[in-house]
Design an enzyme around this catalytic site. Structure first.
Site, mmCIF file in Angstrom:
data_model
loop_
_atom_site.group_PDB
_atom_site.id
_atom_site.type_symbol
_atom_site.label_atom_id
_atom_site.label_comp_id
_atom_site.label_asym_id
_atom_site.label_seq_id
_atom_site.Cartn_x
_atom_site.Cartn_y
_atom_site.Cartn_z
ATOM 1 C CG ASN A 412 13.854 -9.131 7.662
ATOM 2 O OD1 ASN A 412 14.553 -8.147 7.485
ATOM 3 N ND2 ASN A 412 14.120 -10.286 7.087
ATOM 4 C CG ASP A 413 10.441 -6.213 5.610
ATOM 5 O OD1 ASP A 413 11.574 -6.467 5.165
ATOM 6 O OD2 ASP A 413 9.404 -6.804 5.248
ATOM 7 C CB ILE A 414 9.305 -3.464 11.636
ATOM 8 C CG1 ILE A 414 9.702 -4.680 12.479
ATOM 9 C CG2 ILE A 414 8.008 -3.712 10.894
ATOM 10 C CD1 ILE A 414 8.724 -4.999 13.589
ATOM 11 C CE1 TYR A 452 5.023 -12.598 4.404
ATOM 12 C CE2 TYR A 452 5.376 -11.527 6.517
ATOM 13 C CZ TYR A 452 4.955 -12.613 5.784
ATOM 14 O OH TYR A 452 4.483 -13.719 6.431
ATOM 15 C CB ALA A 453 10.014 -5.240 2.105
#
Length: 485
Positions: A412-414, A452-453
Site C-alpha cells: 500500500n504505502d510503498i 500502516y501510514a
C-alpha cells in the site's frame, strides 16, 4: 587454556562474525553467512567455557542446563514460527538481550567480587559507568522491544487471549496497535526522564547506591515504553533495526562488566550494523532518524481519504489473467499482505506459468516493504524465486513505464503516489515504487483500507488500476488457474 590461545580463539570467532555480516548482505550468500555466524558463535562459547576461572563440575552443569533449556525453547520456536511472525520474533529476541544486560549489571552490583571489579574497598569507577550504561541501554531495549512486539503482533494468540480477563486486555490493546499513541507533552516528558537518568547515573557512580541503581533502572524501563508508543506502524522497519542496534550496545555493556572481549566485539558489531541499517531505512523513507524517534507516520494521515467521492474499479482473477497472459513484461510488487496470506508459493506458481508463456517477469522490492528490512526477500527466497529476477527500488523503478502490467500483492504505502504528488501527505518525499506508470495495475487486497501510514492510496481509483479483492493467496491461485486451466 592460556590467555594467548583464548585471544586467538576470540579473534577467529570475531572474523567469522564479520564474514557472517558480509554474507548476510546479499540473498545469494546469506546461507553461507549464517554458517559463518554459527561457527563463530560455537567457537566463542567453547573458548569462554575453557577460560572460566576455577570452574567446578557444578558450574559446568548449571551452564549446560541453561544451554539445554534455552536451546530447547529456541528449537521449538524455530520449528513453529511462521514467516509472517518473523518481525515480532526479532523484536522479542531483542528484548531478551536487553533484559540479560539488566540482570548482569544487577548481579555485578550485588556481588562485585565475583566479577573482579573491586578496587580500594569499592567498585571501580569505570565499572560503575559500564554497569550504569549497560542497565540503561538494556532496560530501554527490553521495554521498547516489548512495545514493538505488541505493535507488530496486533493481538495476543487466540488461545492466550481467551484466558486473559477483559479489563486486562483493555489495558494492553492500545499498545498492540500500529497507530501511534501521542501523549501530551511527550517530548518534554522524555527529555525530563532522560535528564533524570543521566543525573542518577552520576549519583550512582559517586555513591554505589542500590536504591539509585533501582530508580535509574525503572526510569529506563519507562523511557523504553515512551520512546516507542508514539511511533506508527509505517516506521516499524526503522524501529526494528534501531532496537537491533540498542541490543548490540547492551551486549557490549555486558562484555565490559564480564571483562569478555568477545562479547564487546560482538556487541559493537551488532550495534554498529544496526545503526547503519537504521540509517539506510531512514534514507529509503526520506526521513531523519530523529523524526522517527519523535513520532511516526499516522498523525495526520486521515485527511487524504476525505477528498470527495471516489470509486475503485473491481475486477476478477479471470480479467487479470487475460491481461497478464497477453503482456510482454510484468512486474510483481510484494507487500506485507503477501506475508499475512502466506501467498509467496502462489506467487511462485504465477511466476512459473507466466514465464512458460514467454512473459518477462520481474519482482520489485521496496526497502521498507513488510515489517522489517529484507522481509519480502526472505519470503521470496522461501518460495525459491530466482535471485536474478528480484530487484530493489532504485534498480527497477524506471522499468515500470515499459511494463504492460504491475501485479501489486498486499502493498500500500510503498506504492502511494501521494509521496510524490501531495506535499501535505505525511509520507511526502518518501521514495515509492512507480507502479502507476505501468499500462495496467492490479492491486490484490482485502479492502480499500489504508496501510500502516494511515492514509488513503489514490492509485486505487485511477483508470489503469483494477482491484482484486480477497485473500492474496486465494486470488493469486485463481489467477494461476485461469492462466493454466
Amino acid at each position: 587454556m592460556s590467555a594467548n590461545l583464548a585471544a586467538l580463539g576470540y579473534l577467529v570467532a570475531a572474523v567469522c562474525f564479520i564474514l557472517a555480516l558480509r554474507g548476510l548482505s546479499h540473498p545469494t550468500t546469506a546461507r553461507q553467512g549464517n554458517v559463518y555466524g554459527m561457527a563463530g558463535m560455537a567457537l566463542a562459547v567453547l573458548v569462554t567455557l575453557l577460560v572460566l576461572p576455577a570452574p567446578s563440575l557444578a558450574t559446568y552443569l548449571l551452564i549446560l542446563l541453561g544451554v539445554a533449556i534455552g536451546g530447547s525453547i529456541g528449537f521449538v520456536i524455530a520449528r513453529r514460527i511462521q514467516m509472517t511472525a518473523m518481525p515480532q520474533l526479532v523484536a522479542a529476541f531483542h528484548s531478551l538481550v536487553g533484559l540479560a544486560a539488566v540482570f548482569v549489571a544487577s548481579a555485578a552490583l550485588l556481588d562485585p567480587e565475583a566479577y573482579h571489579i573491586v578496587a580500594g574497598g569499592g567498585i571501580k569507577t569505570a565499572s560503575l559507568l559500564e554497569m550504569g550504561l549497560g542497565v540503561i541501554i538494556g532496560a530501554v531495549t527490553f521495554t521498547g522491544s516489548i512495545i514493538a512486539w505488541g505493535k507488530l503482533q496486533a493481538r495476543f494468540p487466540k488461545h492466550i487471549e481467551e484466558k486473559i480477563p477483559e479489563p486486562v486486555l483493555a489495558v494492553f490493546r492500545p499498545f498492540m496497535s500500529s497507530k501511534p499513541i501521542l501523549l501530551p507533552g511527550r517530548h518534554l516528558i522524555n527529555i525530563a526522564i532522560g535528564a533524570a537518568i543521566v543525573l542518577l547515573l552520576l549519583v550512582f557512580m559517586a555513591t554505589e547506591s542500590g536504591f539509585v541503581f533501582l530508580l535509574m533502572t525503572l526510569l529506563a524501563f519507562a523511557l523504553g515504553v515512551l520512546l516507542i508508543i508514539p511511533i506508527g506502524g509505517a516506521d516499524m522497519p526503522v524501529v526494528i533495526s534501531m532496537l537491533n542496534s540498542y541490543s548490540g550496545w547492551a551486549a557490549a555493556g555486558i562484555g565490559f562488566t564480564l571483562n569478555n572481549p568477545m562479547l564487546i566485539v560482538t556487541g559493537a558489531l551488532v550495534g554498529s550494523s544496526g545503526a547503519i541499517l537504521s540509517y539506510i531505512m531512514c534514507k529509503a523513507m526520506n526521513r531523519s532518524f530523529v523524526s522517527v524517534i519523535l513520532g511516526g507516520f499516522g498523525e495526520t494521515g486521515a485527511a487524504a481519504a476525505e477528498e470527495g467521492e471516489k470509486v475503485a474499479k473491481a475486477g476478477s482473477p479471470e480479467d487479470a489473467a487475460f491481461i497478464l497472459e497477453n503482456a510482454q513484461k510484468v512486474i510483481i510488487v510484494p507487500g506485507y499482505g503477501m506475508a499475512v496470506a502466506q501467498a509467496q508459493h502462489a506467487v511462485r506458481e504465477l511466476y512459473d506459468v507466466l514465464t512458460k508463456k514467454g512473459v518477462e517477469v520481474k519482482f520489485a522490492i521496496h526497502p521498507v516493504a513488510g515489517r522489517m528490512p529484507g522481509h519480502m526477500n526472505v519470503l521470496l527466497a522461501e518460495a525459491n524465486i530466482p535471485y536474478d529476477v528480484v530487484f530493489e527500488l532504485e534498480e527497477i523503478n524506471n522499468e515500470f513505464q515499459t511494463a504492460d502490467a504491475a501485479y501489486v500483492i498486499g502493498a500500500n504505502d510503498i506504492t502511494n503516489p501521494s509521496a510524490k504528488e501531495d506535499p501535505s501527505s505525511p509520507i511526502y518525499g518518501m521514495p515509492v515504487l512507480d507502479v502507476e506508470k505501468a499500462k495496467a495495475v492490479f492491486f490484490v487486497k482485502r479492502s480499500l483500507a489504508p496501510g500502516y501510514a494511515g492514509i488513503d492510496n489514490p492509485l486505487f481509483y485511477r483508470e489503469n488500476t483494477m482491484m482484486l479483492f480477497g485473500d492474496a493467496k486465494k486470488v493469486t491461485e485463481e489467477v494461476v488457474r485461469a492462466l493454466d486451466p
